[in-house]
Design an enzyme around this catalytic site. Structure first.
Site, PDB file in Angstrom:
ATOM      1  N   HIS A 474      24.963  88.681  28.655  1.00  0.00           N
ATOM      2  CA  HIS A 474      25.913  87.579  28.468  1.00  0.00           C
ATOM      3  C   HIS A 474      27.310  87.987  28.973  1.00  0.00           C
ATOM      4  O   HIS A 474      27.910  87.307  29.801  1.00  0.00           O
ATOM      5  CB  HIS A 474      25.960  87.203  26.984  1.00  0.00           C
ATOM      6  CG  HIS A 474      26.934  86.115  26.648  1.00  0.00           C
ATOM      7  ND1 HIS A 474      26.540  84.832  26.352  1.00  0.00           N
ATOM      8  CD2 HIS A 474      28.291  86.107  26.571  1.00  0.00           C
ATOM      9  CE1 HIS A 474      27.604  84.093  26.116  1.00  0.00           C
ATOM     10  NE2 HIS A 474      28.684  84.841  26.225  1.00  0.00           N
ATOM     11  N   GLU A 475      27.784  89.111  28.486  1.00  0.00           N
ATOM     12  CA  GLU A 475      29.128  89.553  28.878  1.00  0.00           C
ATOM     13  C   GLU A 475      29.181  89.899  30.364  1.00  0.00           C
ATOM     14  O   GLU A 475      30.188  89.672  31.032  1.00  0.00           O
ATOM     15  CB  GLU A 475      29.591  90.739  28.025  1.00  0.00           C
ATOM     16  CG  GLU A 475      29.687  90.445  26.527  1.00  0.00           C
ATOM     17  CD  GLU A 475      30.421  89.153  26.180  1.00  0.00           C
ATOM     18  OE1 GLU A 475      31.333  88.758  26.927  1.00  0.00           O
ATOM     19  OE2 GLU A 475      30.053  88.530  25.160  1.00  0.00           O
ATOM     20  N   HIS A 478      29.823  86.777  32.278  1.00  0.00           N
ATOM     21  CA  HIS A 478      31.259  86.457  32.339  1.00  0.00           C
ATOM     22  C   HIS A 478      31.932  87.342  33.383  1.00  0.00           C
ATOM     23  O   HIS A 478      32.775  86.892  34.156  1.00  0.00           O
ATOM     24  CB  HIS A 478      31.939  86.750  30.988  1.00  0.00           C
ATOM     25  CG  HIS A 478      31.719  85.710  29.944  1.00  0.00           C
ATOM     26  ND1 HIS A 478      31.991  84.380  30.138  1.00  0.00           N
ATOM     27  CD2 HIS A 478      31.273  85.813  28.656  1.00  0.00           C
ATOM     28  CE1 HIS A 478      31.716  83.706  29.017  1.00  0.00           C
ATOM     29  NE2 HIS A 478      31.273  84.559  28.111  1.00  0.00           N
ATOM     30  N   HIS A 481      31.389  86.255  36.910  1.00  0.00           N
ATOM     31  CA  HIS A 481      32.185  85.072  37.191  1.00  0.00           C
ATOM     32  C   HIS A 481      33.622  85.482  37.559  1.00  0.00           C
ATOM     33  O   HIS A 481      34.229  84.949  38.472  1.00  0.00           O
ATOM     34  CB  HIS A 481      32.197  84.178  35.939  1.00  0.00           C
ATOM     35  CG  HIS A 481      32.652  82.770  36.176  1.00  0.00           C
ATOM     36  ND1 HIS A 481      32.981  81.931  35.142  1.00  0.00           N
ATOM     37  CD2 HIS A 481      32.839  82.053  37.308  1.00  0.00           C
ATOM     38  CE1 HIS A 481      33.341  80.752  35.634  1.00  0.00           C
ATOM     39  NE2 HIS A 481      33.267  80.801  36.940  1.00  0.00           N
TER      40      HIS A 481
HETATM   41 ZN   LIG Z   1      30.667  84.191  26.176  1.00  0.00          ZN
END
Ligand SMILES: [Zn+2]
Length: 684
Positions: A474-475, A478, A481
């Site tokens: 998940h991290e 990010h 991105h």
């Molecule tokens: Zn998040």
């Protein structure tokens, strides 16, 4: 001459932060110096130009702002991950300066008129999309900073911002201090029956680190969670649950010591006042002014719709759990501290699967390189560890990302384990963003990826639960991105300028690969034998994927509705407003009501101290997008490079240049559909 300030040298020369050389006494002088030179610059830019342009106004201001951001980033980051009294003081002393400076910029009428002049000029149409978006966002943000207000109200706005920055910092401090303050020291092993070897070893290591015999359990998440999930001793589970769920509140073992109650009331009141000053009815409306969702009704009906669809499933799951606890264990009064425990037992009973079973297959030494291999196949990027880079802690590693042409695309720090003086949870933050400098050189994006996962034990590598692996993905999503952006204007490069309710798209999107056999073979191998996850074990794990998915979904909806309605329906000076709102939301959507002393909200940093105020719904909102985006990979193949490239170019590289809906449609070829989310959660 005084000795040089590493924070200043770093931000001027645009080099990586020299973390070990940054001391609390450097912080305020560096900030003051940069703010002062930025003020001077603004003055001269406004004075010396008749016809404002991107080149003579916005570009130099963006650069100045970036210089300030790069100086402040390591300070704020270290305050979160290697907190100390001295650093905390230095950090807090700077908050009013920062807040003052940013409001002053946002309320500068001359500057606002200069932006407007550029927007109205013939030049505007010749600017690229990123530049136009920065100007449009800028104009919007002037209004949100109170540019239209009369002098008295402007002043009040500035005061509120100052107070809010102090209060949110105080909130975080209380949570951290309360988390660190409590621990449970046990010397009688018979109290620890049921705990897996790994949890025992972790507690033993924690005890040894404090020169204690026996086992030490803390409120750091891996330690807390192991006890409530596995300890047979009900009193111990209850004690840990109570300590954890009352952190920073008026309840529990440290009642009143780091109590956030007043802080929370003040934060709510001030946010309400700010919203009203700006002409909004409440803070929820203010929050939506920069988001993808358009109206409060839209958010509420989205959440309530999801709640309605998942409630029957959640009720069924709870009935099943209570029946199981009664039938197999003779427990008739299932309590909050029993739910994870019997949940684990029921999972084992139904699927013959426990989180513990897969841990040996997720050693850090396989998971991290495996995660890099996954994105290599998806986006053609290569990630290598770089040694000799200064970090804030020996456990932190530094990596760089290169594309197929060997071009450096980004760099990141990875700080994986839970430890003392480190804020809980997991997050990505930016150290610096991508931008083209005035001399033509390129500033490479740098990210901090922070988790609080299980530490290594003895000489073995850290072994993660599947949940922890998912958090890491998940991290990392990010981070990609932020780092893979191709935008060259800092205001909308990477995650900058991305509507908050779309920001969780790339992160939740990455989580999907943790459930695919082909990807798991890249990230999982037994830490002793090197064997991949056996087919039978994988099948069990997959079968258990949506175990209690309805309850989990409802929990997220409860948090989201609580947050949103709390800001939407705020009544000034209403007594116990926050608790009442939480109780009301729970009575409407939750299937399980926690004990009355539970003060979950006192540690809910996201919505009080972080950026998710009246925005926690963003997780579910963006999950519609991320699930639907992933469904294209389900159609074309999870490592289909064409689809990977499309996601890279349509979403990851675009930053905040375009509206998220436009980017999504470009990738998916249509508007988002909620079906994929429901299907993935087993609710469809
Ligand atoms: Zn998040």
């Amino acid at each position: 001459m005084s000795t040089e300030n590493p924070l200043l040298t770093m931000s001027e020369k645009s080099i990586l932060p020299p973390f070990r050389h940054i001391s609390p006494e450097h912080v305020q002088p560096a900030l003051e110096s940069i703010i002062e030179s930025n003020r001077k610059l603004l003055k001269s830019l406004l004075k010396n130009n008749k016809q404002y342009t991107w080149e003579n106004l916005i570009q130099p201001l963006e650069d100045a702002d970036d210089c300030l951001g790069r100086m402040w980033s390591p300070v704020s980051h270290m305050n979160s991950v290697v907190n100390s009294d001295e650093l905390r003081d230095a950090y807090n002393n700077c908050l009013p300066l920062l807040s003052e400076y940013s409001t002053e910029m946002g309320q500068n009428v001359e500057l606002y008129q200069a932006y407007q002049a550029i927007k109205d000029s013939a030049e505007f149409k010749k600017l690229d999309q990123a530049q136009q978006k920065i100007i449009n966002n800028g104009l919007r943000d002037f209004h949100l900073s109170g540019i239209d207000l009369a002098e008295e109200k402007k002043k009040r706005f500035r005061e509120i911002r100052q107070q809010l920055s102090k209060l949110t910092s105080k909130y975080e401090e209380n949570v951290l201090d309360a988390t660190q303050a409590w621990s449970k020291h046990i010397t009688d092993e018979s109290l620890l029956v049921g705990l897996p070897e790994s949890a025992l070893a972790m507690a033993q290591q924690a005890a040894q680190a404090k020169d204690l015999t026996g086992w030490l359990f803390t409120l750091n998440f891996p330690s807390y969670y192991a006890v409530v999930s596995y300890a047979d001793n009900r009193e111990l589970r209850e004690e840990m649950y109570q300590a954890y769920s009352t952190r920073a509140s008026d309840q529990g073992p440290n009642a009143g010591k780091w109590d956030n109650s007043d802080v929370m009331n003040d934060i709510l009141a001030l946010r309400y006042e700010v919203a009203q000053l700006l002409g909004f009815k409440n803070y929820a409306e203010r929050s939506l002014a920069t988001k993808m969702a358009e109206t409060p009704e839209q958010v509420l009906s989205f959440l309530q719709g999801l709640a309605k669809r998942s409630q029957p499933m959640a009720k069924k799951e709870l009935t099943e759990l209570t029946a199981f606890a009664k039938k197999e264990h003779g427990v008739t009064d299932i309590a909050a501290w029993d739910v994870p425990y019997y949940g684990e037992k029921l999972r084992k009973h139904t699927f013959d699967f426990s989180e513990e079973d897969v841990k040996p297959y997720f050693p850090e030494t396989k998971v991290i390189p495996g995660m890099f291999a996954v994105v290599k196949r998806l986006y053609g990027i290569t990630i290598n560890k770089v040694d000799e880079i200064e970090t804030w802690h020996d456990d932190v590693h530094f990596y760089e990302i290169r594309d197929e042409k060997n071009v450096l695309r980004g760099q990141f720090y990875l700080d994986v384990y839970a430890r003392d003086k480190k804020r809980g949870g997991a997050w990505m933050d930016d150290c610096q963003g991508r931008k083209r400098n005035a001399d033509g050189s390129l500033q490479i994006p740098v990210a901090y990826l922070t988790c609080n996962l299980t530490q290594p034990l003895g000489d073995d590598p850290a072994l993660f639960t599947h949940d922890e692996v998912t958090t890491l993905f998940h991290e990392f999503g990010h981070g990609l991105h932020h780092m893979l952006t191709q935008v060259e204007h800092i205001g909308v490069s990477g995650i900058n300028g991305v509507a908050w309710d779309a920001v969780e798209l790339p992160s939740q999107f990455m989580e999907n690969w943790c459930w695919e056999r082909e990807a798991l073979d890249l990230i999982a191998a037994h830490y002793q034998t090197g064997e991949p996850i056996p087919e039978a074990l994988f099948n069990k794990m997959y079968a258990a994927k949506n175990f209690q998915a309805g309850m989990q979904m409802l929990r997220q909806i409860e948090f989201s509705l609580f947050d949103f309605r709390m800001y939407l329906e705020y009544i000034p000076e209403s007594k116990d407003y926050i608790q009442k709102m939480l109780d009301e939301v729970r009575s409407e959507v939750s299937v399980l009501i926690p004990p009355s002393y539970n003060r979950f909200q006192h540690g809910f940093s996201h919505i009080f101290a972080g950026g998710y105020a009246a925005g926690y719904y963003s997780y579910k909102w963006a999950e519609v997008l991320s699930a639907d985006a992933f469904s294209l990979f389900e159609e074309k193949g999870i490592f289909d490079s064409e689809t990977g490239e499309a996601f890279l170019s349509c979403v990851l590289e675009q930053g905040g240049t375009k509206e998220p809906m436009e980017l999504f449609k470009k990738f998916r070829g249509r508007e988002p559909d909620i079906d994929a989310l429901l299907r993935h959660s087993g609710i469809a």
